[in-house]
Design an enzyme around this catalytic site. Structure first.
Site, PDB file in Angstrom:
ATOM      1  N   ASP A 139       0.478  -1.528   0.242  1.00  0.00           N
ATOM      2  CA  ASP A 139      -0.018   0.183  -0.271  1.00  0.00           C
ATOM      3  C   ASP A 139       0.879   0.792   0.064  1.00  0.00           C
ATOM      4  OD1 ASP A 139      -1.680  -1.705   0.417  1.00  0.00           O
ATOM      5  OD2 ASP A 139      -2.295  -1.433   2.595  1.00  0.00           O
TER       6      ASP A 139
ATOM      7  N   GLU B 250     -11.156   0.184  -3.891  1.00  0.00           N
ATOM      8  CA  GLU B 250     -10.793   0.155  -2.407  1.00  0.00           C
ATOM      9  C   GLU B 250      -9.464   1.438  -3.193  1.00  0.00           C
ATOM     10  OE1 GLU B 250     -10.012  -3.219  -0.138  1.00  0.00           O
ATOM     11  OE2 GLU B 250      -8.228  -3.478  -1.447  1.00  0.00           O
TER      12      GLU B 250
HETATM   13  O1  FUB Z   1      -3.279  -3.691   3.428  1.00  0.00           O
HETATM   14  C1  FUB Z   1      -4.673  -3.869   3.462  1.00  0.00           C
HETATM   15  C2  FUB Z   1      -5.488  -3.621   2.674  1.00  0.00           C
HETATM   16  O2  FUB Z   1      -4.986  -4.329   1.148  1.00  0.00           O
HETATM   17  C3  FUB Z   1      -5.091  -2.322   2.510  1.00  0.00           C
HETATM   18  O3  FUB Z   1      -5.832  -1.132   2.850  1.00  0.00           O
HETATM   19  C4  FUB Z   1      -6.281  -2.292   0.663  1.00  0.00           C
HETATM   20  O4  FUB Z   1      -5.900  -0.688   0.158  1.00  0.00           O
HETATM   21  C5  FUB Z   1      -5.744  -3.686   0.303  1.00  0.00           C
HETATM   22  O5  FUB Z   1      -3.811  -3.535  -0.143  1.00  0.00           O
END
Ligand code: FUB
Length: 446
Positions: free
Chosen positions: A34, A207
């Site tokens: 991320d 997301e």
């Molecule tokens: O790293 C945990 C979660 O996985 C992140 O918050 C999302 O964006 C995905 O990459």
């Protein structure tokens, strides 16, 4: 693993500072995911999540597990300094220190202070699901001090903050869909009601919002599950809160099958870059991820050219440092394989295996500075013995060095005289001239 470290002792506290030199993935001594990359004071700062493996009583086996955040910095996108832990779940007053869910963060500068935004579940009795907290520092590498409470009005993950040209700050986050709101000048409270951002595909999880502005266009980039796993898409608008217009796929689903992806975009020294992640160091468990970077290019009409991930990544490698040909730019269609040096300790990195006469591997952008280096060192081994040639792209007949690697089981560093010296930035080609099986860890010039 190509890094060295030193420890600084200051008023009784030990600070560990690691210097890492890498292509993709960028960080090789821990898992990172991320990535939020930022340019502060002429340097690139990288704020990733920090994946670890769950152990009994610490996190949920088989799932994401994160207890803290590190920050890394670089002046050239090649050499990265790890400034250590900046925020951890047991130092955030409102966060559940047993949750191990410090997911995708972001950081931004405002009026000389650095605001680090991170999602985490609140302590039992607090809000359900994920909240978003802020920690504040006077320096991009910390120390960061966490606010006593999360931001009121946000329930979700993956905060992203941008400050528009008029000084108005916006915060974005995800909760299945993408949301946004204005931030007050204190950067700690919402200044408007959250809105669901419009203009994105209706179906499939979205997301990881990351907004950037270029030439008056607001680009919203985000991972989206259009099919089975996430791919990166983007949408454009003339307003930071939209409505956005879907503009296409930035990066396809990863070839490795890593379920998640997560991106950030920066301009640094007149070049645009996309940071993202893959599971390079953990091919069998995609919740232990690693951050990568590659160059990003725009078309004349402002759209983004579809992005091809590489192992070579970005930046110029100095010929006098260890060059890992396994982070290649291109290779022959057959006869060359990349494998872990040690399958029991993948952090040791990779090797190139040559198996067919004529097979080759190319590594772009090596700076011969100082010029006219006289020797080539190679860390190699060969079960059969064999001969490798190294040349510069565009001059295949001008062999730089011929390396007769003796038969043997152990890795050893051999030195060969350079037959044809060079200067400037060159692309190198390493080729198996003979038959046999040869393994190469790294090369360097002196
Ligand atoms: O790293 C945990 C979660 O996985 C992140 O918050 C999302 O964006 C995905 O990459």
């Amino acid at each position: 693993m190509k890094y060295f470290s030193r420890c600084l002792t200051l008023t009784g506290l030990i600070f560990s500072v690691n210097y890492l030199m890498a292509q993709n993935p960028l960080i090789r001594d821990q898992f990172t995911a991320d990535p939020s990359a930022r340019v502060f004071n002429g340097k690139v700062y990288l704020y990733p999540s920090h994946d670890i493996l769950a152990t009994p009583g610490h996190g949920k086996a088989g799932w994401f597990c994160m207890q803290d955040y590190h920050v890394f910095s670089s002046t050239n996108l090649t050499d990265w300094t790890d400034h250590g832990v900046i925020v951890s779940q047991n130092k955030v007053p409102w966060a559940d220190s047993a949750a191990y869910s410090m997911w995708a963060p972001d950081c931004i500068e405002h009026a000389g202070k650095y605001y680090f935004y991170f999602p985490a579940p609140a302590k039992p009795g607090g809000a359900r699901g994920f909240s978003v907290g802020v920690a504040v520092a006077n320096d991009p590498s910390g120390p960061f001090v966490s606010q006593p409470s999360p931001i009121a009005g946000i329930h979700g993950i993956d905060p992203n903050v941008q400050i528009d040209k008029d000084g108005q700050a916006y915060i974005y986050w995800a909760q299945g869909n993408l949301y946004g709101a204005k931030l007050k000048a204190n950067m700690l409270e919402l200044a408007s009601e959250p809105v669901k951002l419009e203009g994105f595909p209706d179906k499939g999880l979205k997301e990881g919002p990351y907004l950037f502005e270029r030439k008056g266009i607001y680009y919203m980039t985000y991972p989206h599950v259009a099919d089975k796993i996430e791919r990166l898409e983007y949408a454009m608008s003339n307003n930071p809160l939209g409505p956005f217009k879907y503009a296409g796929v930035l990066m396809d689903e990863s070839a490795s099958g890593c379920w998640t992806n997560h991106q950030s975009v920066i301009e640094f020294k007149n070049q645009w870059y996309l940071f993202y992640h893959n599971n390079d160091l953990s091919p069998n468990f995609d919740k232990n991820r690693s951050v990568r970077v590659d160059s990003l290019f725009f078309n004349e009409d402002g759209s983004i050219r579809k992005f091809t991930p590489t192992l070579r990544g970005v930046g110029v490698s100095n010929a006098t440092k260890k060059i890992e040909m396994d982070r290649f730019s291109a290779k022959s269609p057959s006869g060359v394989e990349i494998a872990f040096l040690d399958t029991l300790n993948k952090f040791k990195g990779w090797k190139t295996i040559f198996e067919k006469p004529g097979s080759w591997i190319k590594y772009k952008s090596v700076s011969f500075d100082p010029p006219k280096l006289k020797y080539l060192n190679i860390n190699a081994r060969s079960a059969t013995g064999g001969t490798l040639l190294i040349s510069i792209e565009g001059a295949p007949n001008k062999i730089m060095a011929k390396m007769n690697i003796p038969k043997g089981d152990s890795w050893s560093v051999s030195k060969y005289k350079i037959l044809s010296t060079t200067s400037g930035v060159k692309n190198l080609i390493l080729q198996l001239q003979s038959s046999g099986n040869l393994e190469v860890d790294w090369i360097s010039f002196e």
